[in-house]
Design an enzyme around this catalytic site. Structure first.
Site, short mmCIF file in Angstrom:
data_model
loop_
_atom_site.label_atom_id
_atom_site.label_comp_id
_atom_site.label_asym_id
_atom_site.label_seq_id
_atom_site.Cartn_x
_atom_site.Cartn_y
_atom_site.Cartn_z
N GLU A 6 0.85 -1.20 0.00
CA GLU A 6 0.00 0.00 0.00
C GLU A 6 0.88 1.24 0.00
O GLU A 6 2.04 1.18 0.43
CB GLU A 6 -0.88 0.00 1.27
N LYS B 140 2.82 4.55 1.02
CA LYS B 140 3.29 5.11 2.29
C LYS B 140 2.99 6.61 2.23
O LYS B 140 3.59 7.35 1.45
CB LYS B 140 4.79 4.87 2.44
N ASP C 136 2.82 10.43 3.09
CA ASP C 136 3.78 11.36 3.70
C ASP C 136 3.02 12.40 4.53
O ASP C 136 2.79 13.53 4.10
CB ASP C 136 4.59 12.03 2.59
N TYR D 149 -4.68 2.66 8.53
CA TYR D 149 -3.92 1.54 7.98
C TYR D 149 -3.34 0.58 9.04
O TYR D 149 -2.68 -0.40 8.70
CB TYR D 149 -2.78 2.03 7.08
N LYS E 20 11.14 2.70 -0.02
CA LYS E 20 11.10 4.14 -0.29
C LYS E 20 11.35 4.43 -1.77
O LYS E 20 12.09 3.71 -2.45
CB LYS E 20 12.17 4.86 0.55
N CYS F 23 42.93 18.62 15.76
CA CYS F 23 41.55 19.00 16.01
C CYS F 23 41.42 20.52 15.91
O CYS F 23 42.18 21.25 16.55
CB CYS F 23 41.16 18.52 17.42
N CYS G 140 40.77 22.00 19.62
CA CYS G 140 41.71 21.99 20.75
C CYS G 140 43.15 21.78 20.33
O CYS G 140 44.06 21.83 21.17
CB CYS G 140 41.30 20.93 21.78
N CYS H 100 39.55 13.29 17.32
CA CYS H 100 40.38 14.13 18.17
C CYS H 100 40.78 13.29 19.39
O CYS H 100 39.96 12.59 19.98
CB CYS H 100 39.56 15.34 18.59
N CYS I 153 39.30 18.64 25.22
CA CYS I 153 38.75 19.23 23.99
C CYS I 153 37.42 19.93 24.29
O CYS I 153 36.43 19.28 24.65
CB CYS I 153 38.53 18.16 22.93
S1 IVH Z 1 2.31 0.96 9.07
C1 IVH Z 1 3.95 -0.97 12.81
N1 IVH Z 1 1.42 1.95 6.84
O1 IVH Z 1 5.38 5.62 8.13
C2 IVH Z 1 3.81 -0.29 11.51
N2 IVH Z 1 2.85 3.32 8.15
O2 IVH Z 1 8.14 5.04 8.75
C3 IVH Z 1 2.99 0.93 11.59
N3 IVH Z 1 3.19 5.56 7.25
O3 IVH Z 1 5.15 6.06 11.58
C4 IVH Z 1 3.06 1.75 10.41
N4 IVH Z 1 1.94 5.31 5.48
O4 IVH Z 1 3.55 7.41 10.09
C5 IVH Z 1 2.19 2.16 7.91
N5 IVH Z 1 0.50 2.72 4.86
C6 IVH Z 1 1.26 2.92 5.93
C7 IVH Z 1 1.91 4.15 6.16
C8 IVH Z 1 2.70 4.30 7.28
C9 IVH Z 1 2.70 6.15 6.16
C10 IVH Z 1 4.10 6.20 8.21
C11 IVH Z 1 3.71 6.10 9.65
C12 IVH Z 1 4.88 5.48 10.35
C13 IVH Z 1 5.98 5.74 9.38
C14 IVH Z 1 7.07 4.73 9.55
#
Ligand code: IVH
Length: 719
Positions: free
Chosen positions: A133, A135, A137, A244, A332, A437, A440, A461, A467
């Site tokens: 799914e 991610k 932002d 989610y 990512k 350094c 110092c 250092c 220092c």
């Molecule tokens: S699952 C235990 N699903 O990404 C796992 N996180 O880098 C809980 N985030 O803190 C997170 N989209 O704020 C999950 N589809 C998604 C997400 C997601 C964004 C964020 C979330 C988390 C961060 C981790």
């Protein structure tokens, strides 16, 4: 105004049914918070003091009659409004974890491979279902519903404790105030608050039109809007929410991640339509590339794709390491890049003496953020040599005056990744890395790494205590947000106090007030300071004389001990005295203390070495003694699972295990608050022995230690 049911507002407290009382408490919490914000946040109350008092009295009377309905955001728990400098705190019932990152397709293959190995999930057992799914932002939010009613909303904070933004969250249209009948008693739904591109553009246009500042990107806009002390402002901002994940659940209604998220949908949450269930790495990667292709047209910012093992029983078995679940990973998108000019290279001296070169760049915008500094890591990096001794950037060195390509990925410090040799000016100058350094004048050396036999990448250092840069950086770390978090003692103050000789060590922070009283420091006479600022600082310092053990350990600035490891150590030892006694004992590498330290899940040998070495230094022990005369670290909860039958016990697994792998057994025991040791001794409480157990089993029997089978283990812990 708060959008809650006000139909019982005139019913006498004595006449309220349980349901009506719950609804009334919900309404009153919202209403009182609203007026608090008006009064304190804006200095613009909209009701009389008497009417306000009447609301509070009614709330108190209902709570007195129905104590079981007392809400976690009850106004009677708050004095006036949320503190003017921020929000109340909420301790998450289940920590809010973060995700490990994958950057390349290969990392995703590794992830699936790791999961399969951990579970011993071989191909014969069929396909391992994994969801994919977008991610989002934005910023994560945890919504707690009790008996179907939204009772609190909290930001992630440090994962353990977040900010109480309940009143603001109630203004977000995507967040239901109540769930349909039949939901479990306690439901915590987690997800991301974000702003769409269109809403962001319109908001910025509106703000610019009013002569105000604009937000740099939708995520900042979402965070700035949610974290408003005045909920009216939040209400006027177009925030959205995707559900989610979840935290505490009194009952988990489904068996898979996918079905849970679908269930959230049924309960009235918005869930991401691009979530799919896959059964192979190839499929996951195809989804990733598909989402990447559509990234620009989704209408909101995403920074990758999240993969999660679908079956919840497998998630449970996989557990987590430090702060991330083993059952999920964020893949990512590639970082954003830009070209600019390298104007200069500066050397910063860190708290451990590392000399870090920093690129001073012609400011350039990368992915919506202006970048003028980038890390250059170490001197080899400038020369075009990687940590493994192999060339990087095709072996091209960096010269002042070069046109360089930089990249920024998420919140990571920007990096210089390439040089455009065609644009190298004739007078571009090579950088000569100092061997003394800059702070110092002590020699700065590259130690020979014992493991590789090669010089360390980092030049350090050797000034140690003499220092000033190391000492002041250590102090900055000590007072920083995730350590002692002393308000009013920021980097600038620390530098100034240090330079003036007011504070040279952590303990001296806490003796500042006493010395000031003796007119030794004359803090109140400093330029720009008065009695009030001095008093505020002393108050902030005194407020930290009691501190959580993990923060205390983190604050010490021991090499390799970041927040995660500090938490692991605090949890493993429980008190500072136990921790320091164990570290002293562990100086002997054949001791049980050393073995126990190394047996802590997540603590490797490098960390163990660093901690033990820290305690071996006389000057560290002296500094600690002086500090402990001023502050008291609070004991940590040694157990992670309440009521666990093995909490605090030392367990040894031996022989072959059939229902779980060794890693899994260790992770499970630790989750339940037990310590897992590699060898049996008098300190062992329990031995779990599988077929083929040999000498450990014999030792246990000789010592009269309780021995159980793997099935006995599951009976004991209720698996
Ligand atoms: S699952 C235990 N699903 O990404 C796992 N996180 O880098 C809980 N985030 O803190 C997170 N989209 O704020 C999950 N589809 C998604 C997400 C997601 C964004 C964020 C979330 C988390 C961060 C981790």
């Amino acid at each position: 105004m708060t959008g809650t049911d006000s139909s019982n507002a005139n019913t006498a407290v004595e006449a309220l049914t349980l349901e009506q009382a719950a609804a009334e408490l919900q309404r009153l919490a919202g209403e009182i918070a609203f007026h608090d914000a008006r009064y304190h946040g804006e200095d613009a109350p909209v009701i009389s003091d008497a009417d306000y008092d009447a609301l509070r009295q009614r709330n108190a009377a209902i709570e007195a009659r129905f104590p079981e309905l007392m809400r976690s955001d009850s106004p009677s728990e708050r004095v006036g409004a949320a503190p003017a400098d921020g929000f109340g705190k909420v301790t998450h019932a289940v920590p809010m974890l973060s995700l490990d990152n994958a950057f390349a397709d290969e990392d995703v293959r590794d992830f699936v491979g790791r999961v399969r190995r951990f579970l011993k999930f071989d191909p014969l057992m069929g396909e391992l279902a994994v969801t994919a799914e977008p991610k989002i932002d934005g910023l994560s939010l945890s919504l707690r519903y009790e008996k179907g009613v939204l009772v609190s909303a909290a930001t992630r904070g440090d994962g353990a404790v977040g900010e109480n933004v309940t009143v603001n969250a109630r203004t977000i249209a995507d967040i239901p105030h109540a769930l349909p009948a039949g939901v479990p008693e306690v439901v915590e739904v987690r997800g991301e608050v974000y702003m769409s591109h269109a809403d962001f553009a319109a908001l910025n246009a509106r703000m610019a039109g009013n002569g105000g500042k604009v937000f740099a990107n939708p995520r900042n806009a979402a965070a700035g809007s949610l974290r408003q002390l005045n909920p009216e402002i939040t209400a006027s901002r177009p925030l959205r929410f995707f559900a989610y994940a979840w935290g505490q659940m009194s009952e988990v209604p489904c068996d898979t991640q996918f079905d849970m998220v679908r269930r959230f949908n049924d309960w009235g949450f918005v869930t991401n339509p691009r979530m799919v269930r896959c059964s192979s790495v190839e499929e996951l990667l195809a989804v990733y590339h598909g989402i990447e292709e559509d990234r620009a047209s989704l209408g909101y910012d995403i920074d990758g794709v999240v993969y999660k093992v679908d079956r919840l029983d497998l998630q449970q078995r996989l557990g987590f390491v430090s702060r991330s679940p083993r059952w999920a990973i964020a893949h990512k998108f590639p970082a954003e890049k830009a070209y600019t000019i390298l104007r200069d290279i500066e050397i910063q001296v860190g708290r451990t003496g590392a000399l870090t070169p920093v690129a001073k760049l012609e400011p350039v915008t990368v992915g919506g953020v202006v970048v003028s500094n980038a890390t250059l890591h170490n001197e080899d990096y400038i020369k075009g040599i990687g940590t493994d001794g192999e060339p990087i950037r095709g072996g091209v060195d960096l010269r002042i005056g070069d046109t360089v390509q930089i990249q920024r990925a998420g919140d990571v410090i920007p990096q210089v990744i390439a040089v455009d040799l065609e644009r190298r000016p004739a007078d571009a100058t090579a950088f000569v890395f100092p061997d003394v350094c800059p702070a110092c004048g002590s020699h700065a050396v590259r130690e020979i790494n014992a493991k590789t036999g090669r010089p360390d990448a980092v030049r350090r250092c050797t000034g140690g205590l003499v220092c000033p840069a190391q000492a002041s950086e250590k102090l900055k770390h000590f007072v920083s947000r995730n350590a002692f978090d002393i308000e009013g003692l920021g980097d600038k103050q620390v530098d100034a106090f240090f330079a003036e000789g007011l504070v040279r060590s952590p303990a001296e922070i806490f003796t500042l007030e006493a010395r000031d009283k003796l007119a030794l420091t004359k803090l109140r006479n400093r330029e720009g300071w008065g009695a009030v600022s001095a008093k505020n600082l002393f108050e902030a310092i005194n407020a930290r004389r009691r501190i959580d053990l993990n923060r205390f350990i983190f604050a010490l600035g021991i090499r390799h001990v970041g927040e995660g490891n500090a938490k692991l150590l605090a949890r493993a030892y429980g008190s500072f005295s136990a921790f320091s006694a164990a570290m002293e004992a562990a100086q002997d590498r054949s001791s049980e203390a050393w073995a126990e330290l190394n047996a802590i899940d997540g603590i490797g040998e490098t960390v163990a070495e660093a901690v033990v070495q820290f305690f071996a230094e006389d000057h560290n022990r002296e500094a600690l003694a002086a500090l402990l005369a001023e502050v008291t670290p609070q004991d940590a909860e040694k157990i992670s699972a309440e009521g666990s039958p093995v909490a605090g016990k030392t367990v040894v697994f031996t022989g072959s295990l059939e229902r779980m792998t060794r890693d899994e057994a260790k992770a499970m025991a630790e989750r339940l608050g037990a310590k897992v040791a590699g060898s049996v001794s008098k300190k062992t409480d329990l031995v779990v022995a599988g077929p083929g157990a040999g000498s450990k089993l014999k030792t246990a029997q000789d010592l009269g230690i309780e021995v159980i089978t793997e099935d006995g283990w599951f009976d004991l812990v209720g698996g």
